[in-house]
Structures are given as C-alpha cells and as structure tokens.
Scaffold this motif. Structure first.
Motif, short mmCIF file in Angstrom:
data_model
loop_
_atom_site.label_atom_id
_atom_site.label_comp_id
_atom_site.label_asym_id
_atom_site.label_seq_id
_atom_site.Cartn_x
_atom_site.Cartn_y
_atom_site.Cartn_z
N VAL A 427 0.83 -1.22 0.00
CA VAL A 427 0.00 0.00 0.00
C VAL A 427 0.85 1.25 0.00
CG1 VAL A 427 -1.76 1.30 1.25
CG2 VAL A 427 -1.92 -1.20 1.13
N ASN A 428 1.84 1.32 0.90
CA ASN A 428 2.67 2.53 0.99
C ASN A 428 3.56 2.69 -0.23
OD1 ASN A 428 1.53 2.94 3.49
ND2 ASN A 428 3.27 2.12 4.65
N LYS A 429 3.89 1.58 -0.88
CA LYS A 429 4.77 1.65 -2.06
C LYS A 429 4.07 2.31 -3.24
CE LYS A 429 8.18 -2.02 -1.48
NZ LYS A 429 8.73 -3.29 -2.04
N ILE A 430 2.80 1.96 -3.45
CA ILE A 430 2.10 2.51 -4.62
C ILE A 430 1.19 3.69 -4.26
CG2 ILE A 430 2.14 0.22 -5.68
CD1 ILE A 430 -0.91 0.13 -5.31
N ALA A 432 -1.98 4.82 -1.31
CA ALA A 432 -3.36 4.34 -1.06
C ALA A 432 -4.32 4.76 -2.17
CB ALA A 432 -3.85 4.85 0.29
N SER A 433 -4.11 5.94 -2.74
CA SER A 433 -5.01 6.43 -3.79
C SER A 433 -4.89 5.62 -5.08
CB SER A 433 -4.73 7.90 -4.07
OG SER A 433 -3.39 8.09 -4.53
N ASN A 434 -3.79 4.85 -5.22
CA ASN A 434 -3.58 4.06 -6.44
C ASN A 434 -3.97 2.59 -6.27
OD1 ASN A 434 -2.44 6.25 -7.92
ND2 ASN A 434 -0.51 5.97 -6.79
N VAL A 435 -4.42 2.21 -5.09
CA VAL A 435 -4.83 0.83 -4.87
C VAL A 435 -6.14 0.59 -5.60
CG1 VAL A 435 -5.50 -0.91 -3.17
CG2 VAL A 435 -3.66 0.70 -2.64
N PRO A 436 -6.20 -0.44 -6.46
CA PRO A 436 -7.43 -0.68 -7.24
C PRO A 436 -8.55 -1.24 -6.38
CG PRO A 436 -5.82 -2.41 -7.64
CD PRO A 436 -5.13 -1.40 -6.78
N HIS A 437 -9.72 -1.38 -6.98
CA HIS A 437 -10.87 -1.94 -6.28
C HIS A 437 -10.54 -3.34 -5.75
CE1 HIS A 437 -13.02 1.43 -7.79
NE2 HIS A 437 -14.24 0.92 -7.62
N VAL A 438 -11.11 -3.67 -4.62
CA VAL A 438 -10.92 -4.98 -4.00
C VAL A 438 -12.27 -5.68 -3.99
CG1 VAL A 438 -10.09 -6.26 -1.99
CG2 VAL A 438 -9.14 -3.99 -2.50
N ASN A 439 -12.36 -6.78 -4.72
CA ASN A 439 -13.62 -7.54 -4.80
C ASN A 439 -14.78 -6.67 -5.27
OD1 ASN A 439 -13.76 -10.30 -4.53
ND2 ASN A 439 -13.75 -10.28 -2.30
N GLY A 440 -14.49 -5.72 -6.15
CA GLY A 440 -15.53 -4.88 -6.73
C GLY A 440 -15.84 -3.62 -5.95
N PHE A 441 -15.15 -3.41 -4.82
CA PHE A 441 -15.42 -2.24 -3.99
C PHE A 441 -14.19 -1.35 -3.88
CE2 PHE A 441 -18.38 -5.52 -2.60
CZ PHE A 441 -19.58 -4.82 -2.61
N PRO A 442 -14.36 -0.03 -3.79
CA PRO A 442 -13.22 0.88 -3.66
C PRO A 442 -12.38 0.56 -2.42
CG PRO A 442 -15.24 2.10 -4.11
CD PRO A 442 -15.65 0.69 -3.83
N PHE A 443 -11.08 0.72 -2.54
CA PHE A 443 -10.18 0.46 -1.43
C PHE A 443 -10.34 1.51 -0.34
CE2 PHE A 443 -6.05 1.43 0.59
CZ PHE A 443 -5.85 0.23 1.26
N LYS A 444 -10.52 1.04 0.89
CA LYS A 444 -10.63 1.94 2.04
C LYS A 444 -9.61 1.59 3.12
CE LYS A 444 -15.54 3.08 1.46
NZ LYS A 444 -16.90 3.04 2.07
#
Length: 502
Positions: A427-430, A432-444
């Motif tokens: 997460v910190n490498k890319i 948090a704003s660049n983390v794609p959807h997880v199982n169809g839901f936005p990453f939180k």
C-alpha cells in the motif's frame, strides 16, 4: 496409521508410470472409464445425478473437480453399464462453445437473456440433427426466434424442436436436388432418397426423451466489467427459465464461487441459490480419491491379487506401493504421504495430482519419498502462484505485487503484523489512492486486501492448532478473536518455499 520405511529400489518392483497413476490434470480429458474407476460419488453429488432435478449449478474453485463431475455425469447418463437415463440426448459444452454461436455484446440484460435462450435451443437442435444423421451446420441451424421459444413452453423439448429441424432438412433437400425433392416426398424405405421423415416422426412421438445440457466453465476468462456481469448473469436467468418452462430439459452448469459472488447485477441470484451444489472435499474424501486412483492403476496394470483390494481395508498397502520412507508435515513425522501431498497442494484434487506427478518425475525409477516433494516445491509454488493470479485477477488486479510483499516474511503473523506487512510491502509503495478496487469495492482499508487473501486461500488461519481455510470458516478474519490478534495467519504451504518463507 503407521507408515514404515521400505525399500525403494527399482529392481524390487514393477516400474511405475506416475503420469498414469495420478491421472489427467483435467477431468474432462480423462478416459471416462478410468475416471469412473476412481471417481468418488459422495453425498453432495446426489442432486446433480438426479434425473428428476431440472437444474443444478455446481460451484467450486478451480481444480476442485467441477469438470470431472460433469464428465462423469455424461458417462453415467448413457455409457455406463447401468445408465441413469439411457435414452437421453447428452450435450457437454463449454461456455466458450455457446458464446461462439452468437453476438453477446451489449448491456440490455433482457435482450442478452433472450439471446442465450436462442443459442441454447440452437445448440440442442444441432445435436438432435447430428444424431439423426443430418449434417447440421451453424448456418443451417439458424437462431431460433423468440416466438418459437414461447411456443415451446409446456412441450417436450425434443419433439418441440423437431418441426424446425424438419424445415431445415426440407430446405437442404430442395437445395441438394434443385427443388426436385422435399422431405414430404421422401420414401423411408428407399435408400436412394433422403428418408428423414420417418426418423422425425419417430422422435416426435418419443415424449419421454430428455436432453441433458452440461455446460462447463461458463465463467471462463471472466473479467469484472458490467458487460461481462450482464452476459454471465443473463445466462443463468435463461437456463433457469428454459429448464422450468419446457419438458425434458436437464441442465447442469459449473461456476466458480468468486465469479458467482461477483455477479452483483444478477436479479435472479436469490432464486437460483436453491439449485447450487457445493463441491467440498474433507481430508478423508481426498485420501479416498487418491487411494482409489492408485488402486485403479494397480488393477489395470498389476497383479491379479490387486483385484481383491479396496481403498478402505487395504489403504496402507495401497499407499505403500507408491510412497516410501518417513513423511512429515512440519516437525511431525510418521505422517500419511497422501495427507502430506494434500496439505502441500492446498487441498485441491487437481493440484494434488499435479504435485504427485512432479514428485514422481523427481523420483524417476524409485518410489516417491519426502525428499522428492521437497525438491519440487519451489517450482510447484511458482506455478501455483501464477495460476492463483489468473484465477483471481478479476477480484484484484495487483495481486502479484501483494504476493511479492510476503517474500522472506515470517511464517506466522498476527492480524496486526499481517496488516503492517501489507502496508509496508504494497500500500505505501504505490500509494493508497492508487490501490485498485478490492472484490468490486473501492479500497478503504488494508483489511480488505487481507480478507481477500484469506478468501482465495493464499493465507489460512490457525484455529485450535489446525489450518482453517475460508470455506471452512468464512467469517474468521472478521471475528472478534482476530481483532484481538488471537488468530495466527500463515501463508499456504503450496507457496511458502517459493516465497522463501521458512
């Protein structure tokens, strides 16, 4: 059970063919009679094999035996010595086979559902035509019209489709004879004419004949887009509608659970749940399957004495024909070799067979020992990580980078340490704003990623000293016990050596 070391030299036994022993990786490609020799028909398959049930959806992850079940069902229906439905017309296809018969682009679910009905009827018509000796082609068997589908309701499917097949044959007859001959003028006893009329009438009178449509991998190459969701969701609505509106259709369809839960736009999902058959294998089931595989091979290729053996009473003797020496899981020695293979292969039958074949290749002319498993686990883990990413890419597009974060990590992680590892390594490498959807839901939160890793069996929880998979306890990650850091999380044994986790 006590598995004592035994000699493994090649001159003391008949040379073994490990490829033949552990079967074809794909159940649908296995020889049906060989598959029948080791297929385990446990209780969860009863509904799928019941000819009175119009629809069953077989749900399981890749490598768990969905294709094998459908292939075995096809054999049991008409080819077995005691067939389930000897007069049935059996059609086994893949989702891609059906998709290739029409254009499924678009997002209107009602139109796509109707297109599926047309395609299903077209494929059945082609099969019936082929069975009566008429060389049907895609062009000859054009898509059935919506009005024709409505006219089939309440009728037997075979007899209902025969009139349009007769029309297709009549058209072909006229073309072939420049209009000189039609089906109405053919003489059933004259071998020089087309003679289809008597066949059509005979089949039309056969009211009890069933059509079994077995659709494997309807979700092949699934990508979580709105168009794909509509396409797959509409298929299930179409097959349910046809199965319960016409007589004589029996449908069996396989689907992966991750795809099923991704079909958020499918309106009929709650209506279809009652038709789902889950494939779940206990440890005892898997040991029995592979003991049956080994025994089936020995009986086909070995001494007559093997004919009197069975997979329960002679289990240890069967296992000792293939494996030798002390086997262990962790520090525990004296383990059942098949239990070791099961744990290393993530309890998937296909993976278990693949691992045993790879270990057999390493053993060469010797019986398989623990060292042969150890020798192939790194390459096996790399291969299975690749498979895992392909299988679940639609749920999280950056799965490879997340898995890489585990390289060289600790063997056991509390929830806090697990989330810290994912934050630090991904997460910190890319960002948090660049983390794609997880199982169809936005990453939180990073919890979403960790819970997905549990769902796809990259990690397992340790509960009461035992490895616990998602299918055994789906709410374990969200439990209060886990929030208090009381559940250790462990990378699945299949991947551990490749990732450098000791």
């Amino acid at each position: 059970m006590n598995y004592l070391p035994r000699s493994s030299t090649a001159d003391e036994r008949t040379k073994l063919d490990y490829e033949a022993i552990f079967g074809n990786d794909n159940g649908e490609d296995e020889d049906p009679k060989i598959l029948a020799g080791y297929f385990l028909e446990h209780q969860s398959f009863v509904k799928a094999l019941d000819k009175n049930r119009r629809l069953e959806i077989v749900r399981a992850r890749k490598g768990m035996g969905k294709s094998a079940l459908l292939s075995h069902l096809k054999y049991r229906l008409t080819e077995d010595s005691d067939p389930i439905d000897p007069e049935a017309i059996v059609i086994k296809v893949t989702g891609n086979d059906l998709i290739g018969l029409a254009d499924f682009s678009g997002s209107d679910s009602s139109k796509i559902e109707n297109r599926w009905k047309q395609v299903i009827c077209k494929r059945i018509s082609m099969e019936i035509a082929n069975q009566i000796g008429f060389a049907a082609s895609n062009d000859t068997m054009s898509l059935i019209e919506a009005a024709e589908i409505e006219g089939l309701k309440g009728k037997n499917l075979v007899s209902g489709l025969m009139s349009r097949i007769g029309s297709a044959i009549d058209t072909a007859s006229k073309i072939a004879t420049n209009g000189a001959l039609s089906i109405a003028t053919t003489n059933p006893t004259d071998i020089d004419t087309l003679g289809y009329e008597h066949i059509l009438r005979r089949i039309q009178k056969s009211k009890e004949r069933n059509v079994w449509l077995l659709v494997d991998d309807i979700d092949a190459k699934f990508v979580d887009t709105s168009e794909m969701q509509v396409r797959i969701g509409a298929f299930f609505s179409a097959i349910r509608s046809l199965a319960f509106s016409v007589e004589g259709l029996r449908a069996r369809v396989s689907v992966r659970p991750d795809v099923w839960t991704s079909l958020r736009m499918m309106e009929d999902q709650d209506k279809l749940r009652q038709y789902i058959t889950e494939i779940k294998w206990s440890d005892d089931h898997l040991r029995k399957i592979f003991a049956k595989r080994i025994l089936s091979y020995l009986q086909r290729n070995g001494e007559i004495a093997y004919d009197a053996w069975n997979e329960q009473e002679d289990y240890t003797r069967i296992v000792n024909q293939i494996f030798s020496g002390q086997f262990r899981i962790g520090a525990e020695k004296g383990s059942d070799p098949l239990q070791v293979a099961m744990m290393l292969a993530g309890k998937r039958p296909r993976w278990m067979g693949q691992l045993c074949k790879q270990a057999g290749s390493a053993a060469g002319d010797f019986l398989i020992q623990q060292r042969h498993f150890d020798a192939v686990m790194s390459s096996f883990g790399q291969e299975k990580i690749s498979d895992l990413i392909k299988e679940h890419r639609h749920q999280f597009s950056e799965l490879q980078k997340v898995i890489d974060a585990f390289r060289g990590s600790e063997k056991s992680l509390t929830k806090f340490r697990l989330l810290s590892l994912l934050d630090r390594g991904f997460v910190n490498k890319i960002g948090a704003s660049n983390v794609p959807h997880v199982n169809g839901f936005p990453f939180k939160t990073t919890d979403q990623i960790a819970e997905l890793l549990f769902e796809i069996d990259l990690i397992v929880g340790e509960k009461q000293g035992k490895h616990t998979q998602f299918q055994t306890d789906p709410t374990l990650f969200s439990s209060e016990q886990n929030s208090q850091n009381k559940i250790p999380w462990i990378v699945n044994l299949s991947y551990r050596k490749f990732l450098g986790i000791q």
